[in-house]
Design a protein around this motif. Structure first.
Motif, PDB file in Angstrom:
ATOM      1  N   THR A   1       0.858  -1.179   0.000  1.00  0.00           N
ATOM      2  CA  THR A   1       0.000   0.000   0.000  1.00  0.00           C
ATOM      3  C   THR A   1       0.897   1.233   0.000  1.00  0.00           C
ATOM      4  N   ARG A   2       0.308   2.391  -0.109  1.00  0.00           N
ATOM      5  CA  ARG A   2       1.110   3.609  -0.048  1.00  0.00           C
ATOM      6  C   ARG A   2       1.726   3.778   1.343  1.00  0.00           C
ATOM      7  N   GLY A   3       1.110   3.128   2.329  1.00  0.00           N
ATOM      8  CA  GLY A   3       1.599   3.259   3.689  1.00  0.00           C
ATOM      9  C   GLY A   3       2.847   2.446   3.993  1.00  0.00           C
ATOM     10  N   ASN A   4       3.091   1.366   3.231  1.00  0.00           N
ATOM     11  CA  ASN A   4       4.253   0.522   3.549  1.00  0.00           C
ATOM     12  C   ASN A   4       5.222   0.357   2.386  1.00  0.00           C
ATOM     13  N   VAL A   5       4.972   1.029   1.264  1.00  0.00           N
ATOM     14  CA  VAL A   5       5.784   0.791   0.067  1.00  0.00           C
ATOM     15  C   VAL A   5       7.263   1.069   0.304  1.00  0.00           C
ATOM     16  N   LEU A   6       7.591   2.069   1.099  1.00  0.00           N
ATOM     17  CA  LEU A   6       8.997   2.393   1.324  1.00  0.00           C
ATOM     18  C   LEU A   6       9.685   1.391   2.256  1.00  0.00           C
ATOM     19  N   GLU A   7       8.908   0.496   2.865  1.00  0.00           N
ATOM     20  CA  GLU A   7       9.480  -0.555   3.706  1.00  0.00           C
ATOM     21  C   GLU A   7       9.881  -1.783   2.901  1.00  0.00           C
ATOM     22  N   LEU A   8       9.561  -1.803   1.615  1.00  0.00           N
ATOM     23  CA  LEU A   8       9.810  -3.001   0.817  1.00  0.00           C
ATOM     24  C   LEU A   8      11.273  -3.455   0.839  1.00  0.00           C
ATOM     25  N   PRO A   9      12.270  -2.560   0.732  1.00  0.00           N
ATOM     26  CA  PRO A   9      13.651  -3.053   0.795  1.00  0.00           C
ATOM     27  C   PRO A   9      13.969  -3.777   2.104  1.00  0.00           C
TER      28      PRO A   9
ATOM     29  N   ASP B   1      -4.926   3.041   1.253  1.00  0.00           N
ATOM     30  CA  ASP B   1      -4.579   3.760   0.032  1.00  0.00           C
ATOM     31  C   ASP B   1      -3.717   2.881  -0.863  1.00  0.00           C
ATOM     32  N   PRO B   2      -4.213   2.551  -2.071  1.00  0.00           N
ATOM     33  CA  PRO B   2      -3.375   1.805  -3.015  1.00  0.00           C
ATOM     34  C   PRO B   2      -2.366   2.736  -3.681  1.00  0.00           C
ATOM     35  N   LEU B   3      -1.389   2.163  -4.341  1.00  0.00           N
ATOM     36  CA  LEU B   3      -0.453   2.951  -5.124  1.00  0.00           C
ATOM     37  C   LEU B   3      -1.148   3.519  -6.352  1.00  0.00           C
ATOM     38  N   THR B   4      -0.618   4.599  -6.861  1.00  0.00           N
ATOM     39  CA  THR B   4      -1.080   5.084  -8.165  1.00  0.00           C
ATOM     40  C   THR B   4      -0.524   4.150  -9.231  1.00  0.00           C
ATOM     41  N   ALA B   5      -1.061   4.258 -10.452  1.00  0.00           N
ATOM     42  CA  ALA B   5      -0.566   3.413 -11.535  1.00  0.00           C
ATOM     43  C   ALA B   5       0.911   3.670 -11.803  1.00  0.00           C
ATOM     44  N   ALA B   6       1.334   4.921 -11.752  1.00  0.00           N
ATOM     45  CA  ALA B   6       2.742   5.244 -11.989  1.00  0.00           C
ATOM     46  C   ALA B   6       3.624   4.677 -10.886  1.00  0.00           C
ATOM     47  N   GLU B   7       3.167   4.754  -9.638  1.00  0.00           N
ATOM     48  CA  GLU B   7       3.934   4.197  -8.526  1.00  0.00           C
ATOM     49  C   GLU B   7       4.027   2.679  -8.643  1.00  0.00           C
ATOM     50  N   GLU B   8       2.930   2.051  -9.035  1.00  0.00           N
ATOM     51  CA  GLU B   8       2.933   0.599  -9.182  1.00  0.00           C
ATOM     52  C   GLU B   8       3.934   0.179 -10.254  1.00  0.00           C
ATOM     53  N   GLU B   9       3.995   0.929 -11.328  1.00  0.00           N
ATOM     54  CA  GLU B   9       4.956   0.622 -12.393  1.00  0.00           C
ATOM     55  C   GLU B   9       6.392   0.664 -11.858  1.00  0.00           C
ATOM     56  N   GLU B  10       6.681   1.658 -11.059  1.00  0.00           N
ATOM     57  CA  GLU B  10       8.020   1.773 -10.486  1.00  0.00           C
ATOM     58  C   GLU B  10       8.334   0.590  -9.569  1.00  0.00           C
ATOM     59  N   VAL B  11       7.369   0.212  -8.749  1.00  0.00           N
ATOM     60  CA  VAL B  11       7.587  -0.920  -7.839  1.00  0.00           C
ATOM     61  C   VAL B  11       7.794  -2.207  -8.624  1.00  0.00           C
ATOM     62  N   LEU B  12       7.039  -2.399  -9.692  1.00  0.00           N
ATOM     63  CA  LEU B  12       7.180  -3.613 -10.491  1.00  0.00           C
ATOM     64  C   LEU B  12       8.565  -3.691 -11.128  1.00  0.00           C
ATOM     65  N   HIS B  13       9.081  -2.566 -11.595  1.00  0.00           N
ATOM     66  CA  HIS B  13      10.442  -2.576 -12.139  1.00  0.00           C
ATOM     67  C   HIS B  13      11.451  -2.906 -11.042  1.00  0.00           C
ATOM     68  N   TRP B  14      11.254  -2.343  -9.852  1.00  0.00           N
ATOM     69  CA  TRP B  14      12.157  -2.654  -8.738  1.00  0.00           C
ATOM     70  C   TRP B  14      12.072  -4.130  -8.370  1.00  0.00           C
ATOM     71  N   LEU B  15      10.866  -4.689  -8.375  1.00  0.00           N
ATOM     72  CA  LEU B  15      10.710  -6.108  -8.081  1.00  0.00           C
ATOM     73  C   LEU B  15      11.439  -6.958  -9.119  1.00  0.00           C
TER      74      LEU B  15
ATOM     75  N   LEU C   1      13.743   3.123  -3.571  1.00  0.00           N
ATOM     76  CA  LEU C   1      13.771   1.688  -3.286  1.00  0.00           C
ATOM     77  C   LEU C   1      15.142   1.094  -3.612  1.00  0.00           C
ATOM     78  N   ARG C   2      15.702   1.513  -4.734  1.00  0.00           N
ATOM     79  CA  ARG C   2      17.027   1.029  -5.127  1.00  0.00           C
ATOM     80  C   ARG C   2      18.103   1.451  -4.122  1.00  0.00           C
ATOM     81  N   ARG C   3      18.049   2.716  -3.747  1.00  0.00           N
ATOM     82  CA  ARG C   3      19.057   3.237  -2.811  1.00  0.00           C
ATOM     83  C   ARG C   3      19.011   2.484  -1.491  1.00  0.00           C
ATOM     84  N   ASP C   4      17.796   2.311  -0.958  1.00  0.00           N
ATOM     85  CA  ASP C   4      17.665   1.636   0.334  1.00  0.00           C
ATOM     86  C   ASP C   4      18.061   0.169   0.232  1.00  0.00           C
ATOM     87  N   THR C   5      17.732  -0.464  -0.889  1.00  0.00           N
ATOM     88  CA  THR C   5      18.113  -1.869  -1.076  1.00  0.00           C
ATOM     89  C   THR C   5      19.626  -2.021  -1.091  1.00  0.00           C
ATOM     90  N   ALA C   6      20.294  -1.149  -1.831  1.00  0.00           N
ATOM     91  CA  ALA C   6      21.750  -1.212  -1.912  1.00  0.00           C
ATOM     92  C   ALA C   6      22.394  -1.006  -0.544  1.00  0.00           C
TER      93      ALA C   6
END
Length: 409
Positions: free
Chosen positions: A172-180, A209-223, A266-271
C-alpha cells in the motif's frame, strides 16, 4: 542476450479453459486477527455453514479429477488452522495426487507440532504474511501486537521442519517504502518465494490507500530488479509479465525505462541494506501467465466459486455443481479468458494475451470485471497487435520488445 532467447514469461502447458493451474480454497472465514486489508472481512468464529469435512473431500475429489497436471491447491482463510480437520483435508488431497499448500494466520494455533502433523499429512509449502519491516508497522497492519515476532519465529520453524516457505506482502502507499527492509527479511528467512500483493479496494482494504498506476509501475520494475535475489511473483499486478517481456534483451534498462523517484528510493535503500552481504545473483523466475478465471479460481468457505478472492462475483457453488463443470461452463469465466473483449486499453493492448490486466481491480473500481485496469499506466501501441510469444520448454521467450507510447517509469 536478445529478447528472442530470454525466457521472460512461463506459459501453462494446458488449456486454461479446460483446467485451472491453481485453486485457492478458503476453508474457513474464522480468524483471530483483524488485518486492515482483509479481503474476507474475517470473523472470530467458524461459520456453521462452511463446507463439512465430507464436502471438502468431494471438492478435493473434483479437483483431482482433472487429472495430470492437477491444479495446485492452497488452503487459506480466514485462518485455515481454525479447522480441526485440516490435517485430514491435507492428507486426503495428498492421496489424490494434489500438491497441497497452506496459508495460515500467525496466531497461537500455529504451533510446531501442528506444522509437523501437516507436513506428515503431505503439505508441501506454507505462506506467511509479512506486511511491515518491523513490529510497529506489521502489527498495526495485522491488528494484534506481537504478530511480527511470532511471524519471524514461525517462518524459521517452517524452514526448520522442511516445508517450503513463501512470504506474502501486501503493498500500500503506507508501507511501500518498507519493501527493501522486507526484502532483506525475506532473504534472511530463506524464503523460496516472495509473493507481492497489490492492494485491491475490497473488504477492509477499501479503507487503505493503493499505489497510483505510476507508482505501481516503479515498484514492479524494482521487483524485477530484485528477482535476481529471490523468486518473486505478483498478485493482482499481471502487468509484471508485460514488464518482464519489455525488459527482455534490453541492455541499458535505465535509458529505456526512466527511473522515477520511488524506484530510485527503493534502489538506494536496497543497496544500503544489502551492502557487503548480497546473495549470489540468480536467474529471475519468469512470471506465469495466470489470471482470474484463466488458470485461477477461488472457492469460499461455503463452497461458492469466484474467479478470484478479490473479484467477488459468484460463478457457481460446489454444493450444486461439480467444480469442473463450474470452471469450464461459467459464462463469466469464459469471458475472462477472452482478453479481446476487455474494455479500454486492456482490450487492444499488444500484451493482452499474457497480461489481461487485474480483473479484480477493474471490478473494484468500475463494477465491471471486463473493464480497463486503472492500476496499469501502459499506453498500448496504436496498431494493438498481439505480441507474439513463442513457447519453449517451461517458459515463453519474448520474440521482440515492444514499448508502446507510454512513459515507462
Amino acid at each position: 542476450m536478445t529478447a528472442a532467447d530470454t525466457r521472460a514469461v512461463r506459459l501453462m502447458h494446458h488449456d486454461a479453459a479446460e483446467r485451472p493451474f491453481i485453486v485457492i480454497w478458503e476453508v474457513t472465514r474464522a480468524c483471530q486477527l483483524v488485518c486492515t486489508h482483509c479481503r474476507a472481512d474475517a470473523i472470530r468464529s467458524r461459520d456453521p455453514l462452511e463446507l463439512t469435512t465430507d464436502e471438502g473431500h468431494r471438492l478435493l475429489d473434483d479437483l483431482a479429477s482433472f487429472g495430470p497436471p492437477r491444479p495446485l491447491i492452497v488452503l487459506t482463510g480466514g485462518d485455515p488452522f481454525e479447522r480441526p480437520d485440516l490435517a485430514d483435508l491435507v492428507a486426503h488431497g495428498t492421496r489424490l495426487g494434489l500438491s497441497m499448500a497452506l496459508s495460515p494466520s500467525v496466531t497461537d494455533r500455529l504451533t510446531r507440532s501442528l506444522l509437523v502433523d501437516l507436513r506428515d499429512a503431505g503439505a508441501k509449502a506454507v505462506s506467511l504474511s509479512l506486511d511491515g519491516a518491523c513490529a510497529q508497522s506489521h502489527d498495526s497492519f495485522r491488528g494484534v501486537e506481537g504478530v511480527f515476532a511470532a511471524t519471524m519465529d514461525a517462518a524459521r520453524t517452517v524452514r526448520d521442519i522442511g516445508l517450503r516457505l513463501q512470504v506474502n506482502t501486501t503493498v500500500t502507499r503506507g508501507n511501500v517504502l518498507e519493501l527493501p527492509r522486507i526484502l532483506k527479511s525475506v532473504l534472511e528467512l530463506g524464503a523460496a518465494l516472495w509473493s507481492v500483493f497489490f492492494l485491491i479496494p475490497t473488504g477492509r482494504g477499501k479503507h487503505l490507500d493503493p499505489l497510483t498506476a505510476a507508482e505501481e509501475e516503479e515498484v514492479l520494475h524494482w521487483l524485477h530488479d530484485s528477482s535476481t535475489l529471490v523468486a518473486i511473483k505478483t498478485t493482482e499486478a499481471p502487468h509484471y509479465r508485460r514488464i518482464a517481456i519489455q525488459r527482455a534483451g534490453v541492455s541499458d534498462l535505465d535509458d529505456v525505462f526512466a527511473v522515477g523517484p520511488l524506484r530510485s528510493a527503493l534502489r538506494r535503500d536496497t543497496a544500503e541494506l544489502l551492502r557487503g552481504r548480497e546473495p549470489r545473483p540468480r536467474r529471475p523466475r519468469p512470471p506465469i501467465d495466470v489470471n482470474a478465471g484463466r488458470g485461477f479460481a477461488f472457492v469460499d468457505h461455503v463452497g461458492v466459486v469466484y474467479p478470484s478472492g478479490f473479484l467477488p462475483t459468484a460463478v457457481g457453488s460446489v454444493r450444486e455443481q461439480s467444480f469442473p463443470d463450474i470452471y469450464r461452463g461459467s459464462g463469466l469465466l469464459q469471458e475472462l479468458r477472452n482478453p479481446d473483449a476487455f474494455g479500454g486499453r486492456c482490450g487492444h493492448c499488444e500484451f493482452r494475451t499474457v497480461c489481461g490486466g487485474s480483473r479484480s481491480h477493474a471490478y473494484a473500481t468500475t463494477g465491471d470485471p471486463l473493464a480497463e485496469d486503472p492500476s496499469c499506466s501502459y499506453q498500448p501501441t496504436e496498431a494493438g497487435q498481439v505480441l507474439p510469444i513463442r513457447r519453449t520448454g517451461r517458459s515463453a521467450p519474448a520474440t521482440r520488445t515492444v514499448r508502446g507510447r507510454g512513459t515507462p517509469s
